[in-house]
Every structure is written in structure tokens, then in C-alpha cells.
Write a protein that holds these residues in place. Structure first.
Motif, PDB file in Angstrom:
ATOM      1  N   TYR A 108       0.767  -1.206   0.190  1.00 31.20           N
ATOM      2  CA  TYR A 108       0.100  -0.020  -0.085  1.00 31.20           C
ATOM      3  C   TYR A 108       0.836   1.497   0.196  1.00 31.20           C
ATOM      4  O   TYR A 108       0.299   2.278  -0.533  1.00 31.20           O
ATOM      5  N   TYR A 144      -6.372   2.162   5.495  1.00 32.04           N
ATOM      6  CA  TYR A 144      -5.061   1.391   6.092  1.00 32.04           C
ATOM      7  C   TYR A 144      -3.970   2.160   6.426  1.00 32.04           C
ATOM      8  O   TYR A 144      -3.418   1.441   7.601  1.00 32.04           O
ATOM      9  N   ARG A 147      -4.709   3.659   9.804  1.00 31.05           N
ATOM     10  CA  ARG A 147      -4.620   2.895  10.885  1.00 31.05           C
ATOM     11  C   ARG A 147      -3.143   2.429  11.354  1.00 31.05           C
ATOM     12  O   ARG A 147      -2.852   1.978  12.442  1.00 31.05           O
ATOM     13  N   GLU A 148      -2.406   2.614  10.248  1.00 33.80           N
ATOM     14  CA  GLU A 148      -0.914   2.226  10.545  1.00 33.80           C
ATOM     15  C   GLU A 148      -0.025   3.405  11.126  1.00 33.80           C
ATOM     16  O   GLU A 148       1.199   3.310  11.158  1.00 33.80           O
ATOM     17  N   GLU A 186     -13.782  -0.358   6.730  1.00 33.50           N
ATOM     18  CA  GLU A 186     -12.543   0.197   6.934  1.00 33.50           C
ATOM     19  C   GLU A 186     -12.820   1.445   7.742  1.00 33.50           C
ATOM     20  O   GLU A 186     -11.635   1.623   8.604  1.00 33.50           O
ATOM     21  N   SER A 190     -11.121   1.958  11.391  1.00 31.58           N
ATOM     22  CA  SER A 190     -10.301   3.360  11.940  1.00 31.58           C
ATOM     23  C   SER A 190     -10.838   4.019  13.178  1.00 31.58           C
ATOM     24  O   SER A 190     -10.119   4.539  13.903  1.00 31.58           O
ATOM     25  N   CYS A 223      -8.924  -7.831   3.685  1.00 35.11           N
ATOM     26  CA  CYS A 223      -9.120  -6.686   4.610  1.00 35.11           C
ATOM     27  C   CYS A 223      -9.504  -6.893   5.936  1.00 35.11           C
ATOM     28  O   CYS A 223      -9.066  -6.541   7.085  1.00 35.11           O
ATOM     29  N   LYS A 226      -6.697  -8.536   7.754  1.00 34.89           N
ATOM     30  CA  LYS A 226      -5.586  -7.681   8.447  1.00 34.89           C
ATOM     31  C   LYS A 226      -6.127  -6.957   9.667  1.00 34.89           C
ATOM     32  O   LYS A 226      -5.580  -6.774  10.795  1.00 34.89           O
ATOM     33  N   TYR A 227      -7.525  -6.584   9.649  1.00 33.93           N
ATOM     34  CA  TYR A 227      -8.052  -5.889  10.923  1.00 33.93           C
ATOM     35  C   TYR A 227      -8.142  -6.742  11.969  1.00 33.93           C
ATOM     36  O   TYR A 227      -7.934  -6.164  13.240  1.00 33.93           O
ATOM     37  N   SER A 230      -4.665  -6.825  13.533  1.00 37.06           N
ATOM     38  CA  SER A 230      -4.483  -5.899  14.236  1.00 37.06           C
ATOM     39  C   SER A 230      -5.112  -5.913  15.903  1.00 37.06           C
ATOM     40  O   SER A 230      -4.389  -5.081  16.451  1.00 37.06           O
TER      41      SER A 230
END
Length: 296
Positions: A108, A144, A147-148, A186, A190, A223, A226-227, A230
Motif C-alpha cells: 500500500y 489502512y 490505522r498504520e 475500513e 479506523s 481486509c 488484516k483488521y 491488528s
């Protein structure tokens, strides 16, 4: 010439709607030589699209630039040629292709860089099919990256992309509904709204599946994975990644599926899931034995 440009647009439409990549790749290959004879602009765009598909399938035997007979030998030489002739639409197309490849391969940061370059050209203001999907993918990237910890501006941009899809979904719900719901998921993620995020991810997966968008079903699973990773729901994340892997294989994106498998160590996930199922079955058997003993 117009017929070849129409064919080029058809390829892009089929790619974005999730056509089997092997079928699309063969179709483009079949027409590259005739494009070389009658429509150089179509050849340039189709060569970029073919290379993008090859990146996802992992086909290293194909060279779509061979149709240029040595005049253009690679994407880099195509870019240099377009820059020297100030063909900004081709330059934009090169960077958009890099954006799409980076996005689907999960890089990304590189996707954001390529997007910034592509959108810097005046031709980017012209309406075109790939910019619709650029908006959707850029929204996923933006939220994304927020959130990173890459900055508040990404949250603002992600919200803007979400607002744009809210307008489009009114005119074409079957095309945009699953995409909007994924951006909503998403955004909830967030905002640390766990329940709403999970519900929206699952709904996006369902709507994508119901509309036949296997590739976007895979994207929604990825997606969500990944969430969940996290928020340290590792087991559930593994399930999502495995489902995404299955969807990408169905699409024909072998290189993407392989990268997903390696990045998230899905061989370990499979082992954990099998172990969990065996444990569950063993527990059920033990419970059944207790009832039998009690009955005796």
C-alpha cells in the motif's frame, strides 16, 4: 482504430469486474499483434494491462512488449518514450498500472506513491473507467495507512473516497454496493468500532459473492483478516486469509494468492485450524462418553 480502443476498454472492464485472469490474458495475447498493425495507442494500453495481469498470475513467460518489434521493450522504455513525446495520458496509464499492481499485491505504501504521481497529470481529470476503481482502491489504501499511523490526512482522504462511492451507489447499486460497504468497514475499523467493522466486512463479503465479484470477495476477506490481526483475533484472521486465498485462486491470481500465503504464514493457520477442529471433536467425544457413563 476505434474498434481496437473499444476492445482495450472491454479488457479493462472485464479485469475490474473480476473475469478469470487466464481467459482475459489469452484474449489480450490473441489481439496484440493486430493492434501493433492498426492501433499503436491500443497496443500500449493493452500491453500495460497484460503485464498487470501477468504480475497477478505469476506468468513470467509472457512478454507483451514483444509486439512492438524492439521499438519498445519494457514498461520503462514505454514510459521514457511517452515522456519524451509528452504523451501524458500514457505516462498516467503507466503509473496507474503500477498503482493497481501494488494495491493487489498488498504494497500500500508503493500504491500510494504511484497514485500520487498518476493523479498529478492533467489527463487524470478526464473521466475514465480505471479512475473509478482507483477511487475505491485508494480509499482502502488511505484508511489502512491511517490505522498504520501514517497521519490524519489519510483518514480525511478515505472519508472523501467513501463519500464519492455513496454518490455512485445510487446510480449503480450492483456495481458499487459491496465496495461502499467495504470502505465503511475500513472506516469503522479506523474509528475502533469493532462490532460495526466486523458486521460491515461480513456484509461486503456477502454482497460481493452475491454479485459474482470473487476478486472483491477475496479483497474483503483480506481486509477483514488484516483488521482482525491488528486486534489480536489471530485465529479468526487466519480463517479470513484462507478464504481470501481461495477467492484469489478462483480468480486466477496465483502470484497474489502465493504472496498472501507467505506473508501471513497460512500454513501455520491451516495447522491451527486442523488442531482446533480435532480438539473440538475430541471434546465432543469426551462429552458423549460422560453421558454414556452417566446413563450406565
Amino acid at each position: 482504430m476505434k474498434a481496437y480502443l473499444a476492445q482495450c476498454l472491454r479488457y479493462r472492464f472485464l479485469f475490474f469486474r473480476g473475469e478469470k485472469l487466464s481467459i482475459l490474458s489469452h484474449d489480450i495475447n490473441t489481439n496484440l499483434q493486430s493492434m501493433a498493425r492498426f492501433s499503436e495507442p491500443s497496443l500500449k494500453f493493452s500491453a500495460l494491462d497484460k503485464e498487470m495481469i501477468d504480475s497477478l498470475t505469476g506468468d513470467k513467460s509472457s512478454n507483451p512488449y514483444a509486439a512492438f518489434d524492439g521499438i519498445i521493450s519494457s514498461k520503462e522504455s514505454l514510459l521514457a518514450d511517452a515522456q519524451s513525446k509528452r504523451h501524458f495520458q500514457t505516462v498516467e496509464a503507466v503509473h496507474l498500472q503500477e498503482f493497481f499492481v501494488s494495491f493487489w499485491m498488498g504494497d500500500y505504501d508503493e500504491a500510494a506513491k504511484a497514485s500520487d504521481v498518476a493523479m498529478s497529470f492533467p489527463s487524470a481529470k478526464m473521466p475514465k473507467m480505471q479512475l473509478i476503481y482507483h477511487t475505491f482502491y485508494r480509499g482502502v489504501v488511505a484508511l489502512y495507512l491511517y490505522r498504520e499511523g501514517k497521519g490524519e490526512t489519510w483518514l480525511k482522504e478515505g472519508s472523501e473516497m467513501q463519500d464519492q462511492l455513496k454518490i455512485w451507489v445510487k446510480n449503480s447499486k450492483p456495481i458499487f454496493e459491496n465496495k461502499l460497504i467495504l470502505l465503511e468497514a475500513e472506516h469503522y475499523a479506523s474509528m475502533c468500532n469493532v462490532v460495526a467493522a466486523k458486521e460491515s466486512y461480513e456484509l461486503s463479503i456477502k454482497v460481493a459473492r452475491d454479485n459474482g465479484y470473487t476478486h472483491e470477495q477475496g479483497l474483503a476477506y483480506e481486509c477483514m483478516g488484516k483488521y482482525l490481526m491488528s486486534i489480536v483475533e489471530v485465529h479468526e484472521a487466519g480463517h479470513c486469509f484462507l478464504r481470501a486465498h481461495e477467492c484469489y485462486l478462483q480468480w486466477g491470481a496465483m502470484a497474489k494468492a502465493t504472496k498472501l500465503w507467505r506473508d501471513w504464514k497460512l500454513d501455520l493457520c491451516v495447522g491451527d485450524i486442523v488442531t482446533s477442529k480435532l480438539k473440538h471433536r475430541r471434546d465432543e467425544n469426551n462429552e458423549g462418553s460422560k453421558w454414556q457413563s452417566a446413563a450406565l
